[in-house]
Design a protein around this motif. Structure first.
Motif, short mmCIF file in Angstrom:
data_model
loop_
_atom_site.label_atom_id
_atom_site.label_comp_id
_atom_site.label_asym_id
_atom_site.label_seq_id
_atom_site.Cartn_x
_atom_site.Cartn_y
_atom_site.Cartn_z
N GLU A 1 0.76 -1.09 -0.02
CA GLU A 1 -0.05 -0.03 0.08
C GLU A 1 0.88 1.25 -0.10
N PHE A 2 2.05 1.35 0.64
CA PHE A 2 2.97 2.61 0.45
C PHE A 2 3.46 2.69 -0.59
N HIS A 3 3.15 1.72 -1.76
CA HIS A 3 3.70 2.04 -3.20
C HIS A 3 2.51 2.27 -3.91
N THR A 4 1.21 1.96 -3.50
CA THR A 4 0.07 1.58 -4.61
C THR A 4 -1.12 2.90 -4.23
N ASP A 5 -1.21 3.23 -2.90
CA ASP A 5 -2.24 3.92 -2.46
C ASP A 5 -1.69 5.22 -1.75
N PRO A 6 -1.87 6.36 -2.19
CA PRO A 6 -1.39 7.38 -1.78
C PRO A 6 -1.84 7.95 -0.35
N GLU A 7 -3.18 7.49 -0.24
CA GLU A 7 -3.77 7.98 1.09
C GLU A 7 -3.43 7.04 1.99
N ALA A 8 -3.48 5.49 1.85
CA ALA A 8 -3.10 4.70 2.90
C ALA A 8 -1.58 4.92 3.24
N ALA A 9 -0.69 5.36 2.25
CA ALA A 9 0.70 5.45 2.60
C ALA A 9 0.78 6.43 3.47
#
Length: 150
Positions: free
Chosen positions: A37-45
């Motif tokens: 998720e820290f590579h794919t989802d800006p909000e979750a990152a």
């Protein structure tokens, strides 16, 4: 004129770049090859140790590899590929908008055991736009030797 094994010296250095890493590219690469998720989802990152979107280390390595190939082509190296990579380190996260460049230094060369090919090891360092190192590795290159009489 090609740059053969015999033309390369320990201590030779070359710098090359630049390549801007975009948010879309970070997400696209990660969705296919490193779907964390820290590579794919800006909000979750935002809620991870990175505090925001960060490129996969493999993405960073791929970008720097492209820059290295461009550098070797510019220098005319008679490259025959590589035996591998040693000491790969991801030093600092690469963020959307970062502009990457590389520098390599030849750190060792050996005759090797393949006919017509010498071994040239080079330390690559990838930098962001602030000249901060983001990645390093030692590439175990194979370079064509000059033919007899050349």
């Amino acid at each position: 004129m090609p740059t053969y094994y015999e033309d390369i010296e320990v201590g030779d250095t070359e710098a090359h770049g630049s390549y801007e890493v975009t948010e879309d590219e970070i997400v696209e690469f990660a969705e296919q090859y490193d779907p964390q998720e820290f590579h794919t989802d800006p909000e979750a990152a935002e809620d991870t140790m990175f505090g925001g979107l960060a490129a996969s280390g493999w993405h960073t390595a791929a970008v720097c590899m492209r820059l290295l190939v461009e550098t070797m082509e510019k220098a005319g190296w008679a490259s025959q590929g590589a035996r591998g990579v040693d000491e790969l380190r991801w030093i600092k996260p690469v963020r959307p908008g970062d502009e990457l460049s590389i520098e390599y230094e030849v750190v060792e060369k050996r005759e090797g055991d393949r006919p017509g090919v010498g071994e040239v090891d080079s330390r690559l360092t990838g930098y962001n736009q602030d000249d901060e190192p983001v990645i390093t590795w030692i590439g175990l290159g194979m370079i064509e030797k000059r033919a007899a009489g050349e």
